[in-house]
Design a protein around this motif. Structure first.
Motif, PDB file in Angstrom:
ATOM      1  N   TYR A  31     -24.454 -78.337  -7.494  1.00 12.51           N
ATOM      2  CA  TYR A  31     -25.817 -78.426  -7.128  1.00 12.51           C
ATOM      3  C   TYR A  31     -25.942 -77.525  -5.882  1.00 12.51           C
ATOM      4  N   GLY A  32     -26.871 -76.782  -5.733  1.00 11.97           N
ATOM      5  CA  GLY A  32     -27.192 -76.006  -4.334  1.00 11.97           C
ATOM      6  C   GLY A  32     -28.705 -76.481  -3.998  1.00 11.97           C
ATOM      7  N   THR A  33     -28.795 -76.343  -2.742  1.00  6.99           N
ATOM      8  CA  THR A  33     -30.261 -76.499  -2.074  1.00  6.99           C
ATOM      9  C   THR A  33     -30.953 -75.236  -1.501  1.00  6.99           C
ATOM     10  N   THR A  34     -32.245 -75.358  -1.605  1.00  7.45           N
ATOM     11  CA  THR A  34     -33.207 -74.310  -0.903  1.00  7.45           C
ATOM     12  C   THR A  34     -34.369 -74.997  -0.389  1.00  7.45           C
ATOM     13  N   ARG A  35     -34.958 -74.451   0.646  1.00  6.94           N
ATOM     14  CA  ARG A  35     -35.838 -74.937   1.195  1.00  6.94           C
ATOM     15  C   ARG A  35     -37.354 -74.968   0.553  1.00  6.94           C
ATOM     16  N   GLU A  50     -34.653 -78.694  -4.161  1.00 13.14           N
ATOM     17  CA  GLU A  50     -35.402 -78.430  -2.862  1.00 13.14           C
ATOM     18  C   GLU A  50     -35.054 -79.227  -1.837  1.00 13.14           C
ATOM     19  N   MET A  51     -34.549 -78.824  -0.500  1.00 14.96           N
ATOM     20  CA  MET A  51     -34.221 -79.509   0.405  1.00 14.96           C
ATOM     21  C   MET A  51     -34.134 -78.862   1.812  1.00 14.96           C
ATOM     22  N   ASN A  61     -33.986 -87.488  -0.543  1.00 17.96           N
ATOM     23  CA  ASN A  61     -34.344 -87.343  -1.868  1.00 17.96           C
ATOM     24  C   ASN A  61     -33.469 -86.579  -2.867  1.00 17.96           C
ATOM     25  N   ALA A  62     -32.816 -85.303  -2.313  1.00 16.32           N
ATOM     26  CA  ALA A  62     -32.022 -84.785  -3.113  1.00 16.32           C
ATOM     27  C   ALA A  62     -30.608 -85.500  -3.498  1.00 16.32           C
ATOM     28  N   LEU A  63     -30.195 -86.296  -2.582  1.00 15.30           N
ATOM     29  CA  LEU A  63     -28.830 -86.905  -2.638  1.00 15.30           C
ATOM     30  C   LEU A  63     -29.096 -88.057  -3.786  1.00 15.30           C
TER      31      LEU A  63
END
Length: 269
Positions: A31-35, A50-51, A61-63
């Motif tokens: 999993y990756g994150t992006t703003r 989205e994070m 929320n992402a976790l």
């Protein structure tokens, strides 16, 4: 196939994207994150969430989504970060605070959020992506160096604090790699009447050339894989060209003023 679940902050581009793509080919669940997820609608390398590392609510929320789907989180790679250049005297303080918030406070928020999960699992690995620049105060990159240097010290301290939890923490310091970091970096403007005008403009040109001529980010990805497969990771890892790593040896071996002269000569200051 590897069943480990990996979360990479700042995974939509640059080093983070390279790490994620490489680990996925090795069987990891990535999993990756992006703003801003709306800007990555064509991203297919691995799943993006989205994070914003400066917003604890988005982190939680992402976790929650990852734990709901996978039931665990094995590896956190704190990669999200932003660059900044400029004379310290002339850099707007709000920009300085913004970089510290992303490069230092953000990873701390992440670690504080994942540690309870990993402690309950009695296993986990946190890899903090810092920078070789964090081992020295570089002219016109002092703020960036400070954020990465501070993150290295946080890593050292937290390793000892969680040593009995089953969680391992390490620091990976890349040198110059060919990524798009320069496009997102904040540059203090070269002011016409500034006493720094000529040396800052010259140094800025060298910095940008260093990124363009940098190493392939796959080298960082391979180093990350080796660390994940290591039972007892070291405190610090450096990934970069021979000269970049040799510069750290010189910093430790030479008197401060001699090393300072070498840096001034390198940047032609």
């Amino acid at each position: 196939m590897n069943s480990k679940v990996v979360l990479i902050t700042g995974g939509s581009s640059g080093i983070g994207k390279s790490i994620g793509q490489f680990l996925k080919t090795k069987g990891f669940t990535v999993y990756g994150t992006t703003r801003n997820l709306s800007k990555s609608t064509n991203f297919t390398s691995f799943e993006l969430l989205e994070m914003d590392v400066t917003d604890v609510a988005t982190i939680q929320n992402a976790l929650s989504k990852i734990i709901e789907r996978e039931g665990r989180l094995d590896v956190l790679i704190n990669n999200a970060g932003i660059g900044i250049t400029g004379p310290i005297e002339e850099t707007p303080h709000e920009e300085i605070l913004k970089v510290f918030d992303t490069n230092l406070n953000g990873p701390i928020h992440m670690m504080k959020s994942v540690l309870p999960i990993m402690r309950e699992q009695r296993s986990g690995l946190i890899i903090n992506i810092t920078s070789i620049a964090g081992y020295m105060g570089l002219p016109y990159r002092g703020v960036y160096s400070a954020t990465k240097g501070a993150m290295g010290l946080i890593t050292e301290a937290l390793r000892m604090e969680v040593k009995d939890s089953g969680v391992h923490i390490t620091n990976v310091a890349p040198g110059d790699f060919a990524t798009n970091i320069a496009s997102g970096r904040y540059h203090s403007p070269v002011l016409e009447n500034s006493p720094y005008k000529v040396p800052y403009a010259s140094t800025l040109e060298q910095i940008n050339e260093g990124v363009n001529d940098g190493e392939d980010p796959i080298l960082v990805a391979r180093a990350i894989l080796k660390i994940i497969n290591t039972k007892k990771p070291k405190v610090h890892y450096k990934v970069g060209s021979f000269m970049q790593k040799f510069s750290l040896f010189l910093k430790n071996a030479l008197p401060d003023k001699v090393y300072e002269k070498l840096l001034l000569s390198h940047y032609k200051l």
